[in-house]
Design a protein around this motif. Structure first.
Motif, short mmCIF file in Angstrom:
data_model
loop_
_atom_site.label_atom_id
_atom_site.label_comp_id
_atom_site.label_asym_id
_atom_site.label_seq_id
_atom_site.Cartn_x
_atom_site.Cartn_y
_atom_site.Cartn_z
N PRO A 199 0.80 -1.23 0.00
CA PRO A 199 0.00 0.00 0.00
C PRO A 199 0.84 1.28 0.00
N PHE A 200 2.12 1.19 0.41
CA PHE A 200 3.00 2.36 0.42
C PHE A 200 4.44 1.88 0.50
N ASP A 201 5.37 2.81 0.32
CA ASP A 201 6.79 2.49 0.45
C ASP A 201 7.10 2.20 1.92
N GLY A 202 7.88 1.17 2.16
CA GLY A 202 8.25 0.87 3.53
C GLY A 202 9.05 -0.41 3.62
N THR A 203 9.18 -0.89 4.84
CA THR A 203 9.89 -2.13 5.11
C THR A 203 8.89 -3.20 5.49
N ILE A 204 9.01 -4.35 4.87
CA ILE A 204 8.10 -5.46 5.16
C ILE A 204 8.77 -6.42 6.12
N GLY A 205 7.95 -7.02 6.99
CA GLY A 205 8.50 -7.92 8.00
C GLY A 205 8.53 -9.36 7.54
N PHE A 206 8.61 -10.26 8.51
CA PHE A 206 8.62 -11.69 8.21
C PHE A 206 7.21 -12.14 7.85
N SER A 207 7.13 -12.98 6.84
CA SER A 207 5.83 -13.49 6.40
C SER A 207 5.26 -14.43 7.45
N GLN A 208 3.97 -14.26 7.73
CA GLN A 208 3.29 -15.10 8.70
C GLN A 208 2.67 -16.33 8.05
N VAL A 209 2.75 -16.43 6.73
CA VAL A 209 2.20 -17.58 6.02
C VAL A 209 3.24 -18.09 5.03
N LYS A 210 3.08 -19.34 4.63
CA LYS A 210 3.94 -19.95 3.64
C LYS A 210 3.09 -20.35 2.43
N LEU A 211 3.77 -20.78 1.38
CA LEU A 211 3.06 -21.25 0.20
C LEU A 211 2.14 -22.41 0.57
N GLY A 212 0.90 -22.35 0.08
CA GLY A 212 -0.07 -23.40 0.37
C GLY A 212 -0.89 -23.17 1.60
N THR A 213 -0.59 -22.14 2.39
CA THR A 213 -1.36 -21.86 3.60
C THR A 213 -2.76 -21.39 3.22
N ALA A 214 -3.77 -21.93 3.89
CA ALA A 214 -5.15 -21.48 3.68
C ALA A 214 -5.39 -20.23 4.51
N VAL A 215 -5.93 -19.19 3.88
CA VAL A 215 -6.17 -17.93 4.58
C VAL A 215 -7.65 -17.60 4.51
N SER A 216 -8.11 -16.85 5.52
CA SER A 216 -9.52 -16.47 5.61
C SER A 216 -9.68 -14.98 5.37
N THR A 217 -10.80 -14.60 4.85
CA THR A 217 -11.05 -13.19 4.53
C THR A 217 -11.01 -12.34 5.79
N GLY A 218 -10.08 -11.38 5.84
CA GLY A 218 -10.00 -10.42 6.93
C GLY A 218 -9.52 -10.98 8.25
N GLN A 219 -9.18 -12.26 8.32
CA GLN A 219 -8.80 -12.88 9.58
C GLN A 219 -7.30 -13.14 9.67
N THR A 220 -6.73 -13.73 8.67
CA THR A 220 -5.32 -14.13 8.71
C THR A 220 -4.42 -12.92 8.47
N ILE A 221 -3.43 -12.72 9.35
CA ILE A 221 -2.42 -11.68 9.14
C ILE A 221 -1.30 -12.26 8.30
N LEU A 222 -1.11 -11.68 7.12
CA LEU A 222 -0.06 -12.17 6.23
C LEU A 222 1.30 -11.58 6.57
N ASN A 223 1.33 -10.28 6.87
CA ASN A 223 2.59 -9.59 7.12
C ASN A 223 2.27 -8.20 7.66
N THR A 224 3.33 -7.44 7.95
CA THR A 224 3.19 -6.05 8.40
C THR A 224 4.18 -5.19 7.63
N ILE A 225 3.70 -4.05 7.16
CA ILE A 225 4.56 -3.08 6.47
C ILE A 225 4.56 -1.79 7.27
N SER A 226 5.72 -1.20 7.45
CA SER A 226 5.83 0.09 8.15
C SER A 226 6.70 1.03 7.34
#
Length: 380
Positions: free
Chosen positions: A177-204
């Motif tokens: 959404p903007f320029d910044g630093t991305i953290g460690f991914s909270q999911v891996k390839l193949g992980t099932a995610v839910s709408t609005g529930q699963t946190i994928l990562n954080t950007i600051s």
């Protein structure tokens, strides 16, 4: 014979009396301590700058948790963890097959609705032409108009469905959404995610970056009156002291002041902005903010080593008459590196003893060895 004996006794008594007085005076002279050698400073007034330090926490100006807006399985990760990303950069993809199939079906339904609309439009036009010639019943014309209106609504609904499914397909690809630093991914390839529930990562965001401090309510006006042009190169009004004790090379400025004072702590949160071109400051880092204060006029300044603390009170020794030490109670102000401001208790003409105070008492004889003032060496 008796008189002669008496005179001899009196004479001997006087002799021993005089000898005793001489010995007593000599003992007193031997018991008197010699003058204590001391160094003195001439108290002087000067425009003094000093610094307050407040604990602060480094905070990102913008920070967002990335959550999926559609459900599915992670099929792609397109960044390096802990690295900088650009606005619009692709980060994740979620399985798009179901959303692509839904879009294809929605487009087909839209095309069918448009075909029905064309047919209904032709039927309505035909019946209106016949009605003008009184060759058809009015009821058939009304039915044709109703069918046309229904077909138009079906096209509109199909178009809305296409937009909805297209949005879901678009949400299956997640962008920064903007320029910044991305953290460690909270999911891996193949992980099932839910709408609005699963946190994928954080950007600051990290340039500029903020430092939050809690300011006592008595100091609020000091920050609201702080010039807005602070923070330029060479300005030392607001500086950061890093955890290793080093001074951050870039000055800060007041960015935001919270809307209200916390009634429980009596403090107000103030956010300071600092340049971070090298990305050395990380969100969550604990630092100190050094705030420069300029005294409103010349202040009486002495070396801090001259101060003697006794029972939570502060004293200094000054040079009195007849080269004797005189103890004075003082009220201290702010520390200025190795010096301190004296608010009360001293005169501008006082010569403060800086060395040898541990051997002194009030009224003790002294001998001045070295002299000086707070700016340069000067004889008394």
């Amino acid at each position: 014979m008796k008189q002669t004996t008496t005179w001899i006794v009196v004479t001997l008594a006087g002799f021993w009396g005089l000898a005793g007085c001489g010995d007593k005076k000599e003992q007193q002279q031997q018991q008197a301590p010699p003058p204590t050698p001391v160094s003195v400073y001439a108290a002087s007034r000067q425009n003094a700058s000093y610094y307050d330090e407040l604990p602060a926490t480094i905070t990102a100006v913008n920070e967002v948790e990335i959550r999926p807006q559609v459900a599915g399985y992670i099929t792609g990760i397109f960044f390096t963890e802990g690295q900088r990303v650009r606005k619009g950069q692709k980060l994740y993809t979620i399985d798009q097959q179901q959303y692509q199939a839904g879009l294809d079906q929605a487009v087909a339904n839209l095309n069918a609705a448009k075909a029905n609309l064309v047919r209904a439009q032709k039927d309505a036009d035909r019946y209106h032409t016949l009605a003008q010639q009184d060759a058809v019943a009015r009821q058939l014309v009304d039915n044709a108009d109703a069918t046309l209106a229904s077909a138009q609504q079906q096209v509109a609904a199909a178009q809305a469905n296409v937009r909805s499914v297209s949005t879901n397909l678009r949400y299956a690809t997640i962008f920064a959404p903007f320029d910044g630093t991305i953290g460690f991914s909270q999911v891996k390839l193949g992980t099932a995610v839910s709408t609005g529930q699963t946190i994928l990562n954080t950007i600051s965001s990290d340039n500029p970056i903020a430092a939050d401090i809690a300011v006592d309510e008595s100091q609020i006006m000091r920050f609201t009156r702080m010039p807005k042009n602070t923070g330029g190169r060479g300005d030392s009004t607001l500086m950061l002291v890093l955890p290793d004790g080093s001074l951050y090379p870039y000055a800060g400025k007041v960015g935001l002041i919270d809307r209200a004072v916390d009634p429980q702590t009596g403090t107000l949160r103030v956010r300071l902005f600092f340049p971070n071109p090298d990305y050395a400051l990380k969100a969550g880092l604990t630092v100190n903010v050094r705030i420069r204060n300029q005294t409103p006029g010349p202040q009486l300044v002495i070396p801090y080593r001259a101060v003697v603390e006794q029972m939570s009170e502060y004293f200094v020794y000054v040079v009195g008459d007849s080269s004797r030490a005189v103890q004075k109670k003082i009220t201290l102000g702010a520390r200025l590196a190795d010096k301190v401001i004296v608010k009360d208790g001293l005169l501008d003409s006082d010569k403060v003893i800086t060395e040898g105070t541990q051997k002194l008492r009030d009224g003790a004889p002294i001998r001045v060895v070295t002299t000086g003032d707070t700016t340069k060496q000067k004889p008394l």
